[in-house]
Write a protein that holds these residues in place. Structure first.
Motif, mmCIF file in Angstrom:
data_model
loop_
_atom_site.group_PDB
_atom_site.id
_atom_site.type_symbol
_atom_site.label_atom_id
_atom_site.label_comp_id
_atom_site.label_asym_id
_atom_site.label_seq_id
_atom_site.Cartn_x
_atom_site.Cartn_y
_atom_site.Cartn_z
ATOM 1 N N LYS A 15 0.836 -1.184 0.000
ATOM 2 C CA LYS A 15 0.000 0.000 0.000
ATOM 3 C C LYS A 15 0.875 1.240 0.000
ATOM 4 O O LYS A 15 1.811 1.367 0.776
ATOM 5 C CB LYS A 15 -0.915 0.008 1.232
ATOM 6 N N ARG A 16 0.579 2.166 -0.902
ATOM 7 C CA ARG A 16 1.363 3.383 -0.989
ATOM 8 C C ARG A 16 1.001 4.308 0.167
ATOM 9 O O ARG A 16 -0.152 4.666 0.379
ATOM 10 C CB ARG A 16 1.087 4.084 -2.318
ATOM 11 N N GLU A 17 2.010 4.667 0.936
ATOM 12 C CA GLU A 17 1.813 5.552 2.070
ATOM 13 C C GLU A 17 2.347 6.941 1.730
ATOM 14 O O GLU A 17 3.320 7.082 0.993
ATOM 15 C CB GLU A 17 2.551 5.014 3.303
ATOM 16 N N THR A 18 1.711 7.969 2.303
ATOM 17 C CA THR A 18 2.184 9.329 2.090
ATOM 18 C C THR A 18 3.563 9.491 2.707
ATOM 19 O O THR A 18 3.779 9.174 3.882
ATOM 20 C CB THR A 18 1.219 10.349 2.709
ATOM 21 N N LEU A 19 4.511 9.961 1.910
ATOM 22 C CA LEU A 19 5.882 10.157 2.376
ATOM 23 C C LEU A 19 6.140 11.625 2.695
ATOM 24 O O LEU A 19 6.733 11.956 3.718
ATOM 25 C CB LEU A 19 6.867 9.667 1.313
ATOM 26 N N LEU A 20 5.706 12.503 1.790
ATOM 27 C CA LEU A 20 5.921 13.944 1.945
ATOM 28 C C LEU A 20 4.595 14.662 1.778
ATOM 29 O O LEU A 20 3.834 14.366 0.858
ATOM 30 C CB LEU A 20 6.905 14.450 0.883
ATOM 31 N N GLU A 21 4.333 15.618 2.659
ATOM 32 C CA GLU A 21 3.104 16.409 2.532
ATOM 33 C C GLU A 21 3.376 17.865 2.871
ATOM 34 O O GLU A 21 3.956 18.181 3.911
ATOM 35 C CB GLU A 21 2.007 15.870 3.440
ATOM 36 N N LEU A 22 2.966 18.748 1.954
ATOM 37 C CA LEU A 22 2.971 20.181 2.197
ATOM 38 C C LEU A 22 1.521 20.620 2.366
ATOM 39 O O LEU A 22 0.661 20.230 1.567
ATOM 40 C CB LEU A 22 3.595 20.963 1.032
ATOM 41 N N SER A 23 1.260 21.403 3.380
ATOM 42 C CA SER A 23 -0.110 21.830 3.652
ATOM 43 C C SER A 23 -0.143 23.318 3.978
ATOM 44 O O SER A 23 0.506 23.763 4.937
ATOM 45 C CB SER A 23 -0.688 21.030 4.827
ATOM 46 N N GLY A 24 -0.883 24.097 3.165
ATOM 47 C CA GLY A 24 -1.056 25.520 3.405
ATOM 48 C C GLY A 24 0.240 26.308 3.429
ATOM 49 O O GLY A 24 0.390 27.265 4.201
ATOM 50 N N VAL A 25 1.192 25.931 2.564
ATOM 51 C CA VAL A 25 2.506 26.556 2.578
ATOM 52 C C VAL A 25 2.516 27.832 1.723
ATOM 53 O O VAL A 25 2.058 27.832 0.577
ATOM 54 C CB VAL A 25 3.578 25.573 2.057
ATOM 55 N N SER A 26 3.047 28.895 2.294
ATOM 56 C CA SER A 26 3.189 30.168 1.578
ATOM 57 C C SER A 26 4.548 30.776 1.904
ATOM 58 O O SER A 26 5.056 30.619 3.021
ATOM 59 C CB SER A 26 2.093 31.166 1.970
ATOM 60 N N VAL A 27 5.115 31.462 0.920
ATOM 61 C CA VAL A 27 6.370 32.181 1.147
ATOM 62 C C VAL A 27 6.427 33.367 0.188
ATOM 63 O O VAL A 27 6.009 33.259 -0.973
ATOM 64 C CB VAL A 27 7.596 31.260 0.946
ATOM 65 N N SER A 28 6.903 34.499 0.690
ATOM 66 C CA SER A 28 7.008 35.715 -0.114
ATOM 67 C C SER A 28 8.441 36.209 -0.116
ATOM 68 O O SER A 28 9.168 36.060 0.872
ATOM 69 C CB SER A 28 6.086 36.811 0.444
ATOM 70 N N PHE A 29 8.837 36.812 -1.239
ATOM 71 C CA PHE A 29 10.142 37.442 -1.380
ATOM 72 C C PHE A 29 9.922 38.889 -1.788
ATOM 73 O O PHE A 29 9.414 39.165 -2.891
ATOM 74 C CB PHE A 29 10.987 36.725 -2.435
ATOM 75 N N ASP A 30 10.288 39.825 -0.919
ATOM 76 C CA ASP A 30 10.146 41.252 -1.217
ATOM 77 C C ASP A 30 8.734 41.596 -1.693
ATOM 78 O O ASP A 30 8.543 42.335 -2.669
ATOM 79 C CB ASP A 30 11.165 41.692 -2.280
ATOM 80 N N GLY A 31 7.742 41.033 -1.020
ATOM 81 C CA GLY A 31 6.360 41.337 -1.338
ATOM 82 C C GLY A 31 5.750 40.470 -2.421
ATOM 83 O O GLY A 31 4.536 40.496 -2.620
ATOM 84 N N PHE A 32 6.573 39.680 -3.110
ATOM 85 C CA PHE A 32 6.056 38.775 -4.149
ATOM 86 C C PHE A 32 5.804 37.407 -3.542
ATOM 87 O O PHE A 32 6.704 36.798 -2.953
ATOM 88 C CB PHE A 32 7.061 38.643 -5.300
ATOM 89 N N ARG A 33 4.577 36.918 -3.663
ATOM 90 C CA ARG A 33 4.233 35.618 -3.086
ATOM 91 C C ARG A 33 4.598 34.523 -4.088
ATOM 92 O O ARG A 33 3.885 34.266 -5.055
ATOM 93 C CB ARG A 33 2.750 35.571 -2.733
ATOM 94 N N ALA A 34 5.730 33.864 -3.847
ATOM 95 C CA ALA A 34 6.220 32.827 -4.757
ATOM 96 C C ALA A 34 5.458 31.526 -4.586
ATOM 97 O O ALA A 34 5.254 30.780 -5.551
ATOM 98 C CB ALA A 34 7.713 32.606 -4.525
ATOM 99 N N ILE A 35 5.074 31.216 -3.352
ATOM 100 C CA ILE A 35 4.265 30.038 -3.045
ATOM 101 C C ILE A 35 3.039 30.525 -2.273
ATOM 102 O O ILE A 35 3.169 31.268 -1.287
ATOM 103 C CB ILE A 35 5.051 29.012 -2.200
ATOM 104 N N ASN A 36 1.872 30.107 -2.724
ATOM 105 C CA ASN A 36 0.627 30.663 -2.188
ATOM 106 C C ASN A 36 -0.319 29.545 -1.741
ATOM 107 O O ASN A 36 -0.992 28.933 -2.558
ATOM 108 C CB ASN A 36 -0.048 31.539 -3.247
ATOM 109 N N ASN A 37 -0.309 29.262 -0.434
ATOM 110 C CA ASN A 37 -1.218 28.272 0.144
ATOM 111 C C ASN A 37 -1.120 26.929 -0.593
ATOM 112 O O ASN A 37 -2.125 26.308 -0.937
ATOM 113 C CB ASN A 37 -2.662 28.794 0.115
ATOM 114 N N LEU A 38 0.103 26.497 -0.801
ATOM 115 C CA LEU A 38 0.357 25.279 -1.573
ATOM 116 C C LEU A 38 0.139 24.030 -0.715
ATOM 117 O O LEU A 38 0.650 23.926 0.395
ATOM 118 C CB LEU A 38 1.794 25.279 -2.100
#
Length: 261
Positions: A15-38
């Motif tokens: 059975k395939r099990e979840t190995l990696l999970e990103l939840s609600g991830v956000s990051v901004s650089f100088d006001g630019f949101r590069a990752i938005n609730n990923l």
């Protein structure tokens, strides 16, 4: 490790099990949101392609997973115990079993293929052991097995700088395998390859995904189609669509923001 240890697992599929999970991830650089609730997850074993236009957040996504970039918010969990990667250093994350191959190969060009693999081996050896070629019988066996897996068994004595672009890519993948990874992040492996090298790379990644989680970031749609795996489309730092390649390429939003350009 023997050749058999690197061969595709013929046991009943677990059975395939979840190995990696990103939840609600956000990051901004100088006001630019590069990752938005990923939110993103991948199981083990699994092969996944990540596509999207320039600026979609693909590189930042990999930077977050490997600890190079810390998000402003969200969770990144790993393994059966759901431990947080956000509390780990880049080196600790690598030791946990996350390997990354950049688009441009980063091999030791003045060293042989065998020496490159020996230096990458996950083993309790000091630097002088590597320099003097003291890998031991098990280490030598493992190097041969990895070289066979990546298609460079006949090139072990060659200086890495003499290899073709595609062969250097395979060597770097081999160096990741020497670290016993559970997840491989592979950035645009098809770029600059000959048709024969691309075919070999496709076969290699599909074989590796029988034992590992493999994320391939790629722009070449024909290469992605050959992988025959689930595709995640990123746009403006979020997941725009997910599914088979035919499914996502039929999505009007994907056509508008990516395929139509």
């Amino acid at each position: 490790m023997t050749d058999a240890a690197l061969a595709p697992d013929t046991r009943p599929t677990r059975k395939r099990e979840t190995l990696l999970e990103l939840s609600g991830v956000s990051v901004s650089f100088d006001g630019f949101r590069a990752i938005n609730n990923l939110s993103f997850q991948i199981g083990e074993p699994e092969l996944r392609a990540v596509i999207g236009p320039n600026g979609a957040g693909k590189t930042t996504f990999m930077d977050i997973v490997t600890g190079k970039t810390r998000p402003d918010e969200g969770r990144v969990t790993w393994g059966e115990r759901n431990v947080s990667l956000l509390k780990m250093s880049e080196s600790r994350i690598a030791r946990e079993g996350i390997g990354r191959k950049f688009q441009k190969p980063t091999v030791f060009e003045a060293q042989t293929v065998e020496e490159n693999l020996a230096m990458a081996l996950k083993a309790p050896r000091g630097p002088f052991d590597v320099l003097l070629g003291r890998t031991g019988a098990s280490g030598a066996e493992r190097i041969t097995a990895i070289a066979t897996e990546i298609g460079l068994a006949e090139h072990l004595p060659r200086i890495a700088g003499e290899l073709s672009h595609g062969q250097k890519q395979w060597l770097e993948i081999g160096m990741l395998l020497a670290q016993d990874p559970r997840l491989l992040l592979v950035d645009e492996p098809a770029a600059g390859m000959t048709p024969a090298e691309r075919e070999h790379t496709t076969d290699l990644l599909k074989r590796l995904a029988e034992r590992h989680a493999v994320v391939v970031v790629e722009h070449d749609m024909e290469f992605v189609r050959r992988l025959g795996c689930k595709v995640t489309v990123l746009h403006e730092g979020s997941v725009l669509a997910e599914g088979s390649l035919d499914h996502v390429t039929a999505n009007p939003e994907v056509i508008d923001v990516y395929l139509g350009r």
